[in-house]
Design an enzyme around this catalytic site. Structure first.
Site, PDB file in Angstrom:
ATOM      1  N   GLY A  88     -88.413  -7.155  41.573  1.00  0.00           N
ATOM      2  CA  GLY A  88     -88.424  -6.159  42.629  1.00  0.00           C
ATOM      3  C   GLY A  88     -87.602  -4.950  42.247  1.00  0.00           C
ATOM      4  O   GLY A  88     -87.994  -3.805  42.470  1.00  0.00           O
ATOM      5  N   ALA A  89     -86.433  -5.218  41.634  1.00  0.00           N
ATOM      6  CA  ALA A  89     -85.542  -4.151  41.190  1.00  0.00           C
ATOM      7  C   ALA A  89     -84.503  -4.766  40.263  1.00  0.00           C
ATOM      8  O   ALA A  89     -84.337  -5.983  40.208  1.00  0.00           O
ATOM      9  CB  ALA A  89     -84.877  -3.470  42.383  1.00  0.00           C
ATOM     10  N   MET A  90     -83.786  -3.897  39.537  1.00  0.00           N
ATOM     11  CA  MET A  90     -82.714  -4.343  38.657  1.00  0.00           C
ATOM     12  C   MET A  90     -81.549  -3.380  38.785  1.00  0.00           C
ATOM     13  O   MET A  90     -81.714  -2.162  38.694  1.00  0.00           O
ATOM     14  CB  MET A  90     -83.195  -4.412  37.202  1.00  0.00           C
ATOM     15  CG  MET A  90     -82.145  -4.900  36.214  1.00  0.00           C
ATOM     16  SD  MET A  90     -81.630  -6.602  36.566  1.00  0.00           S
ATOM     17  CE  MET A  90     -80.111  -6.682  35.607  1.00  0.00           C
ATOM     18  N   GLU A  91     -80.345  -3.955  38.944  1.00  0.00           N
ATOM     19  CA  GLU A  91     -79.159  -3.203  39.350  1.00  0.00           C
ATOM     20  C   GLU A  91     -78.427  -2.521  38.213  1.00  0.00           C
ATOM     21  O   GLU A  91     -77.199  -2.362  38.266  1.00  0.00           O
ATOM     22  CB  GLU A  91     -78.193  -4.149  40.071  1.00  0.00           C
ATOM     23  CG  GLU A  91     -77.604  -5.269  39.215  1.00  0.00           C
ATOM     24  CD  GLU A  91     -78.375  -6.571  39.246  1.00  0.00           C
ATOM     25  OE1 GLU A  91     -77.797  -7.621  38.942  1.00  0.00           O
ATOM     26  OE2 GLU A  91     -79.579  -6.531  39.583  1.00  0.00           O
ATOM     27  N   ASN A  92     -79.110  -2.061  37.185  1.00  0.00           N
ATOM     28  CA  ASN A  92     -78.432  -1.414  36.063  1.00  0.00           C
ATOM     29  C   ASN A  92     -77.457  -0.345  36.561  1.00  0.00           C
ATOM     30  O   ASN A  92     -77.852   0.548  37.309  1.00  0.00           O
ATOM     31  CB  ASN A  92     -79.453  -0.748  35.138  1.00  0.00           C
ATOM     32  CG  ASN A  92     -80.627  -1.644  34.824  1.00  0.00           C
ATOM     33  OD1 ASN A  92     -80.472  -2.726  34.277  1.00  0.00           O
ATOM     34  ND2 ASN A  92     -81.811  -1.187  35.197  1.00  0.00           N
ATOM     35  N   HIS A 109     -79.372  -3.554  48.590  1.00  0.00           N
ATOM     36  CA  HIS A 109     -79.061  -4.725  47.754  1.00  0.00           C
ATOM     37  C   HIS A 109     -78.621  -4.289  46.362  1.00  0.00           C
ATOM     38  O   HIS A 109     -77.583  -4.738  45.850  1.00  0.00           O
ATOM     39  CB  HIS A 109     -80.319  -5.606  47.686  1.00  0.00           C
ATOM     40  CG  HIS A 109     -80.213  -6.808  46.803  1.00  0.00           C
ATOM     41  ND1 HIS A 109     -80.243  -8.092  47.298  1.00  0.00           N
ATOM     42  CD2 HIS A 109     -80.118  -6.944  45.454  1.00  0.00           C
ATOM     43  CE1 HIS A 109     -80.156  -8.950  46.304  1.00  0.00           C
ATOM     44  NE2 HIS A 109     -80.086  -8.278  45.170  1.00  0.00           N
ATOM     45  N   GLU A 110     -79.405  -3.402  45.735  1.00  0.00           N
ATOM     46  CA  GLU A 110     -79.061  -2.970  44.373  1.00  0.00           C
ATOM     47  C   GLU A 110     -77.776  -2.146  44.367  1.00  0.00           C
ATOM     48  O   GLU A 110     -77.004  -2.207  43.403  1.00  0.00           O
ATOM     49  CB  GLU A 110     -80.216  -2.172  43.759  1.00  0.00           C
ATOM     50  CG  GLU A 110     -81.542  -2.912  43.715  1.00  0.00           C
ATOM     51  CD  GLU A 110     -81.458  -4.295  43.103  1.00  0.00           C
ATOM     52  OE1 GLU A 110     -80.716  -4.468  42.115  1.00  0.00           O
ATOM     53  OE2 GLU A 110     -82.134  -5.218  43.606  1.00  0.00           O
ATOM     54  N   HIS A 121     -74.763  -4.371  44.338  1.00  0.00           N
ATOM     55  CA  HIS A 121     -74.512  -4.892  42.995  1.00  0.00           C
ATOM     56  C   HIS A 121     -73.628  -3.967  42.158  1.00  0.00           C
ATOM     57  O   HIS A 121     -73.010  -4.421  41.185  1.00  0.00           O
ATOM     58  CB  HIS A 121     -75.836  -5.069  42.247  1.00  0.00           C
ATOM     59  CG  HIS A 121     -76.508  -6.382  42.463  1.00  0.00           C
ATOM     60  ND1 HIS A 121     -75.872  -7.591  42.322  1.00  0.00           N
ATOM     61  CD2 HIS A 121     -77.806  -6.675  42.778  1.00  0.00           C
ATOM     62  CE1 HIS A 121     -76.736  -8.572  42.543  1.00  0.00           C
ATOM     63  NE2 HIS A 121     -77.907  -8.047  42.835  1.00  0.00           N
ATOM     64  N   GLU A 154     -76.377 -12.641  43.458  1.00  0.00           N
ATOM     65  CA  GLU A 154     -77.525 -12.316  44.291  1.00  0.00           C
ATOM     66  C   GLU A 154     -77.274 -12.607  45.769  1.00  0.00           C
ATOM     67  O   GLU A 154     -77.719 -11.860  46.644  1.00  0.00           O
ATOM     68  CB  GLU A 154     -78.756 -13.081  43.798  1.00  0.00           C
ATOM     69  CG  GLU A 154     -79.214 -12.678  42.406  1.00  0.00           C
ATOM     70  CD  GLU A 154     -79.475 -11.181  42.269  1.00  0.00           C
ATOM     71  OE1 GLU A 154     -79.832 -10.526  43.276  1.00  0.00           O
ATOM     72  OE2 GLU A 154     -79.327 -10.661  41.153  1.00  0.00           O
TER      73      GLU A 154
END
Length: 607
Positions: free
Chosen positions: A258-262, A292-293, A296, A315
């Site tokens: 869905g997404a990535m918190e880079n 959410h991201e 993080h 998470e």
């Protein structure tokens, strides 16, 4: 050369972390010369106690490797591991290699937009894909700063974890980043459509493929507004400013997650740029994903799990905070109710199956097995338990502990026990008595949910622990009570197998607002009363709780399908027109109707 590799074992990671301290990475990438591969030069500066170890590397071919000026034979590279013998003190490793552009959502993914033939590239280094981009010590607790230098086609824009500038057409230089785990390193490169903004001193930007540029333009105001509201709230709650410079949100094609918190460059699957009319629930889902991201950036990026066995905590924390912040400061105050529809049963059904597992304490002896037990229990149940913990400790203690954790381990790594130690200390300082050890053992280290049900004849709430996973958990939650046509709520604490609940009621719905983690199952009288009562409920949270009670009863074979169909037939005409198909219809038509009396499908279609 093959990109196949041996999974990193925990004992190997522990040994390597004890041997090395990574000073920095300098990475040069040429993305302009070929459509299938790219040139990569990695310089790693590190100190060592001296002795043998290995570097993670998955190239197409290797041109040159040097360690402290001496040549290293590329032929020693096997199964993604390059053995090296380090000197005591400072070391410098240089690896020049040809790397693969990938098209599986991992590594440096290259995608061609079928709409216009333009190519786009983005990095996804989770969980073991970084070595297909650059040579590295690929484990979460060997953090280091990165400096990137990128050559790209002249019409491309390149974004990374740290701010960057185009020094001349096709040449991009990036500032030295904050210390990052390898799995957070990313680049987003291509002829992106870019939109810029700023908030509270933080440069903000969005990007998408050119073919959906008009749709991003339409969504930009909402996306920026949510981003700004969330930043303000996280700054208020944590008291620690966002630490990674620019904040870019890239909507990328063919994304696996869905997404990535880079840090500094969050990637999202680009269907979250809406190209057609969507429901409010889909907008809530996007808003909670943005929040959410962002959560993080503190929990996960600023402080990272030492090993993959605490990935659930990463998470669960972001899931809890993302929903909470979205509900509290954005236009989507009903985010908790939508989450209850969308995520609650995902976790509850997983937790009631034979394959259930504890939230924490899964060991994860190697990096691959860490994902074997990563599911609705990790997200939905873990989030619910942290929500309970926050309610038990109180916000002052909960956030004081989190802030202490962030400050103690800033730009480093930590464990669940480190975080719980900070909460213990914050509770003691505030004079709050709470047994975190018991909480951890009962809620996080034992699998399965308790079952809660009300017995109207005896006027008690029954608590039943899962037979294969005995536990003694205390539940504090609100019960919704229907007396005549009026709903009221009453808080109840269930700490034994039977707890009195003396009420005059036509119906009792236990835990409709997801205050605890349990499978709440309605009694027969309540089910009958809901046929008339559910259509009259205006409270979205209570309505979601009723449906979750019914779904838990269905999963446990404790409700007649004919009764569920009767409730649905009565209630569907007044359910949310847009989101009911997503929230309840797949379950009704996929699970209930096939076991219901003849004509049920037709009755629901007519409703």
């Amino acid at each position: 050369m093959s990109t196949q590799s041996l999974p990193l074992r925990r004992d190997e990671a522990t040994a390597r972390a004890g041997l090395l301290k990574i000073e920095d990475y300098d990475v040069r990438l040429d993305l302009a010369s070929h459509e299938e591969t790219f040139h990569s030069v990695t310089t790693i500066r590190f100190t060592s106690k001296g002795g043998p170890t290995f570097v993670d590397l998955k190239p197409v071919s290797v041109a040159r490797i040097t360690l402290n000026g001496g040549a290293v034979d590329p032929a020693t590279l096997a199964k993604g591991r390059l053995p090296i013998n380090t000197d005591e003190g400072p070391n410098e490793l240089v690896v020049e290699a040809t790397m693969p552009f990938r098209n599986d959502g991992e590594g440096l993914h290259r995608s061609v937009d079928p709409a216009d033939g333009r190519a786009y590239v983005y990095g996804m280094c989770f969980m073991d894909a970084a070595p297909t981009i650059f040579a590295c010590f690929d484990q979460p607790d060997l953090k280091a700063p990165y400096t990137f230098h990128v050559t790209a086609p002249r019409d491309w824009t390149v974004i990374g974890n740290a701010p960057g500038t185009q020094t001349e057409p096709g040449t991009w230089e990036f500032e030295r980043s904050q210390p990052l785990s390898t799995y957070f390193v990313t680049l987003v490169a291509g002829p992106w459509h870019m939109i810029h903004d700023e908030h509270d001193g933080i440069p903000l930007s969005l990007s998408s493929r050119q073919s959906i540029a008009a749709d991003l333009d339409k969504d930009a105001e909402e996306l920026f507004t949510i981003t700004k509201q969330c930043f303000d709230e996280f700054h208020r709650l944590f008291g620690i400013r966002y630490p990674f410079g620019n904040y870019h949100q890239a909507f990328v094609p063919e994304f696996n997650a869905g997404a990535m918190e880079n840090p500094g460059c969050v990637t999202f699957r680009d269907p979250l740029v809406f190209t057609s009319r969507v429901t409010r629930g889909m907008r809530i889902q996007r808003a909670t994903t943005v929040a959410h991201e962002m959560a993080h950036q503190w929990f996960g990026d600023l402080v990272t799990p030492q090993w993959w066995d605490d990935l659930w905590l990463n998470e669960s924390f972001a899931e809890y905070m993302g929903n909470r912040v979205t509900a509290e400061v954005t236009e989507y105050a009903d985010a908790w109710a939508d989450m209850s529809y969308a995520r609650r049963q995902w976790g509850l059904t997983a937790d009631q199956r034979g394959s259930t597992h504890s939230v924490a304490g899964n060991g994860a002896e190697d990096a691959v097995s860490a994902l074997q037990n990563f599911d609705g229990i990790s997200y939905s149940k873990g989030s619910a338990i942290l929500r309970q913990l926050a309610a038990s400790l109180g916000d002052d203690v909960f956030f004081a502990g989190a802030i202490d954790h962030f400050n103690r381990h800033r730009f480093g790594n930590a464990t669940m026990h480190d975080l719980f130690g900070s909460w213990d200390a914050a509770a003691a300082e505030a004079g709050v008595e709470f047994d975190l050890d018991t909480f951890t053992s009962q809620w996080l280290l034992k699998a399965g949910p308790d079952t809660l049900s009300w017995d109207p004849a005896k006027m008690v709430v029954n608590r039943t622990a899962p037979s294969l996973h005995p536990a003694d958990r205390s539940h504090t939650f609100r019960a919704a009570i229907l007396n005549g046509t009026r709903w009221t709520t009453e808080e109840i604490t269930v700490s034994g197998d039977q707890t009195p609940l003396q009420v005059a009621a036509n119906a009792v719905v236990l835990d409709p607002y997801d205050d605890t983690w349990a499978a709440a199952i309605p009694d027969w009288e309540t089910v009958q009363a809901l046929k008339a009562a559910l259509p009259e409920i205006a409270d979205d949270g209570l309505r979601a709780g009723v449906w979750n009670n019914l779904r838990s009863a269905w999963f446990n074979a404790a409700v007649d399908p004919a009764d569920v169909i009767d409730i649905a037939e009565a209630s569907l005409p007044v359910e949310d027109v847009e989101d009911t198909p997503r929230r309840t219809m797949p379950w009704l038509f996929g699970s209930v109707v096939p076991l219901a009396p003849a004509g049920a499908r037709e009755r629901l279609h007519e409703a």
